[in-house]
Design a protein around this motif. Structure first.
Motif, short mmCIF file in Angstrom:
data_model
loop_
_atom_site.label_atom_id
_atom_site.label_comp_id
_atom_site.label_asym_id
_atom_site.label_seq_id
_atom_site.Cartn_x
_atom_site.Cartn_y
_atom_site.Cartn_z
N ASP A 61 25.65 -14.02 -15.05
CA ASP A 61 26.28 -12.67 -15.11
C ASP A 61 27.61 -12.61 -15.60
O ASP A 61 28.66 -13.04 -14.96
CB ASP A 61 26.36 -12.26 -13.59
N SER A 104 30.53 -10.66 -14.33
CA SER A 104 31.39 -11.09 -13.12
C SER A 104 32.33 -12.07 -13.42
O SER A 104 33.28 -12.19 -13.06
CB SER A 104 30.29 -11.82 -12.26
N LYS A 154 21.56 -15.28 -5.52
CA LYS A 154 20.87 -14.30 -4.70
C LYS A 154 19.32 -14.42 -4.75
O LYS A 154 18.75 -14.43 -3.66
CB LYS A 154 21.51 -12.85 -5.05
N GLU A 180 28.50 -19.11 -7.94
CA GLU A 180 27.73 -19.28 -6.34
C GLU A 180 26.43 -20.08 -6.55
O GLU A 180 25.68 -19.66 -7.66
CB GLU A 180 27.57 -17.81 -5.91
N ASP A 184 19.60 -16.52 -10.32
CA ASP A 184 21.13 -16.78 -9.60
C ASP A 184 20.83 -17.00 -8.25
O ASP A 184 19.67 -17.21 -7.75
CB ASP A 184 21.84 -15.42 -10.04
N ASP A 232 28.93 -15.02 -10.49
CA ASP A 232 27.50 -15.03 -10.49
C ASP A 232 26.73 -15.76 -11.48
O ASP A 232 26.97 -15.38 -12.87
CB ASP A 232 26.83 -13.60 -9.96
#
Ligand code: KE4
Length: 430
Positions: A183, A186, A369, A139, A367, A180
């Motif tokens: 991460d 993930s 987010k 993402e 990331d 992610d």
């Protein structure tokens, strides 16, 4: 009315958004984009006679600065012999040998015309090689506008607030799994869920399309291990980092070797040229040797190849160029960090080499987010102030500043003054 305004109104009558690529429309900063007439070295000149220090650098290609004489001469010399043959040329061999010799993963190379085409083709080759359909992307990472990759892309799409693009069939998007960035858990979960269905994992080894987000220690190594464990092809999308972080790109900089690599931008020296490369056993799948079809009328275009060869030759002949880019990057980062501290601004700065971003947030950006937690209204005010101070940066929070070998310490000092003017307005509001 200014010349750029006039040109923009005229452009909007015949071109969607008045531009050839969405981010250039300045939508996320609510401004009329300057129409550029010329650029030279670190400077860019618009239709209203304004001069800017350029930190966009055509989104990465202009690592040597604009209108580098040797590159311009090489293009002219090639064009005088004919602009396109649609036939094999020695120049293509030379450029592909240079890419092979520079990047450990590039045993064989195919030239194409854009980063999008390079990524689309690399993924098709990985699917043909593994016989699997799914891919993993992250993402906030952007890999061009091929249908299966417009699934929560970053960069222009994230800026435009369109998490997925219209016109992409669900069937395509379903084949793309989203992890992610930074991460590994993930990623592991996806491999455990689809153990023998994932053809490839594609990653920007340094994310630069959600703003600059470096890989945390162990992240790239972890991707290498997981893709090996599950038999998936690891693709480094080095369209931005290739020949920028080092002459061997991010794979040399971090010493993590993927199975395939996509290149663009710098290898064309500003002309439309890109490439995908990889292990011989994968690349031999590509037509006419193998069953994976990929083609292109202008692939390996002689003028673009001449620009690419000259650019890489110059980079190779200037061994201290990467130290210089690192030094200028550190100077610019110090300017940002110092002023953020001086005025107590809620902002953080990420940098890797000559790639840098300021985010208007008070959390570490690691990331999508955390990048998306940035205050976009603040970015808009900062952007406008920088542009009016003659500093040309990307009109989006989710892009990078690109420093070139043509920038000087004096340019950075002038930029620091503009940053101070932009940030000091919040000194009492932090
Ligand atoms: P092109 O198709 O635009 O040549 O390359 C697509 C691409 C692929 N991979 C990465 C990592 C990229 O950054 C890009 C394109 N980068 C954007 C800037 N973030 C190009 C600017 C634009 O879209 O106008």
């Amino acid at each position: 009315m200014g010349k750029s305004q006039e040109l923009f109104e005229r452009a909007c009558k015949v071109m969607p958004g008045g531009v050839s690529s969405p981010v250039r429309a300045y939508r996320s900063v609510d401004q009329t984009p300057p129409f550029i007439q010329q650029a030279e070295g670190a400077y860019i000149y618009d239709a209203d006679g304004y001069t800017y220090i350029d930190y966009v650098g055509s989104w990465g290609p202009m690592i040597l600065g604009h209108a580098r004489p040797e590159v311009v001469d090489a293009i002219c010399e090639a064009a005088e012999k004919g602009t396109s043959f649609g036939a094999p040329t020695e120049g293509e061999i030379i450029l592909c040998e240079m890419i092979r010799d520079a990047c450990p993963s590039a045993e064989m190379v195919r030239l194409v015309n854009s980063g999008t085409e390079a990524v689309m083709s690399a993924i098709r080759a990985a699917r043909g090689y593994t016989g699997r359909d799914k891919i993993i992307k992250f993402e906030g990472c952007y890999h061009g506008h091929a249908d299966g990759l417009l699934v929560k892309a970053g960069s222009g799409l994230m800026t435009a607030g369109i998490p997925d693009s219209a016109g992409v069939p669900d069937a395509y998007a379903r084949q793309t799994l989203i992890a992610d960035y930074n991460d590994l858990e993930s990623v592991k979960t996806l491999f455990e869920t689809y153990p023998d269905q994932i053809a490839a994992l594609i990653v920007e080894p340094v994310a630069a399309n959600m703003g600059v987000v470096p890989p945390v220690p162990g992240f790239l190594e972890g991707l290498r291990q997981l893709t090996k464990q599950y038999g998936a092809v690891l693709i480094f999308d080095e369209v931005i980092t290739g020949f920028r972080l080092s002459y061997s790109g991010a794979q040399g900089y971090y010493n993590v070797i993927p199975d395939m690599t996509t290149f663009g931008k710098i290898i064309g020296g500003g002309m439309p040229l890109a490439a995908y490369a990889g292990k011989k056993e994968i690349m031999e799948m590509v037509a006419p040797n193998g069953p994976v079809y990929q083609a292109g009328t202008l692939s390996g275009n002689p003028a673009a190849v001449a620009a690419g060869i000259t650019t890489l030759e110059l980079l190779k002949a200037m061994p201290d160029v990467y130290d210089r880019l690192e030094r200028l990057g550190a100077l610019l980062e110090d300017a940002y960090q110092g002023l953020i501290a001086k005025y107590g601004i809620r902002a953080v700065c990420n940098r890797v080499g000559s790639l840098l971003s300021i985010f208007f947030t008070d959390v570490a950006v690691r990331d999508y987010k955390t990048a998306a937690s940035s205050d976009l209204e603040k970015f808009k005010v900062y952007f406008s102030s920088m542009l009016s101070s003659g500093i040309y940066i990307a009109p989006s929070q989710f892009e990078a500043l690109f420093i070139s070998a043509a920038h000087t310490e004096a340019d950075v000092a002038r930029t620091k003054k503009a940053i101070e003017k932009a940030l000091s307005q919040w000194k009492v509001l932090h």
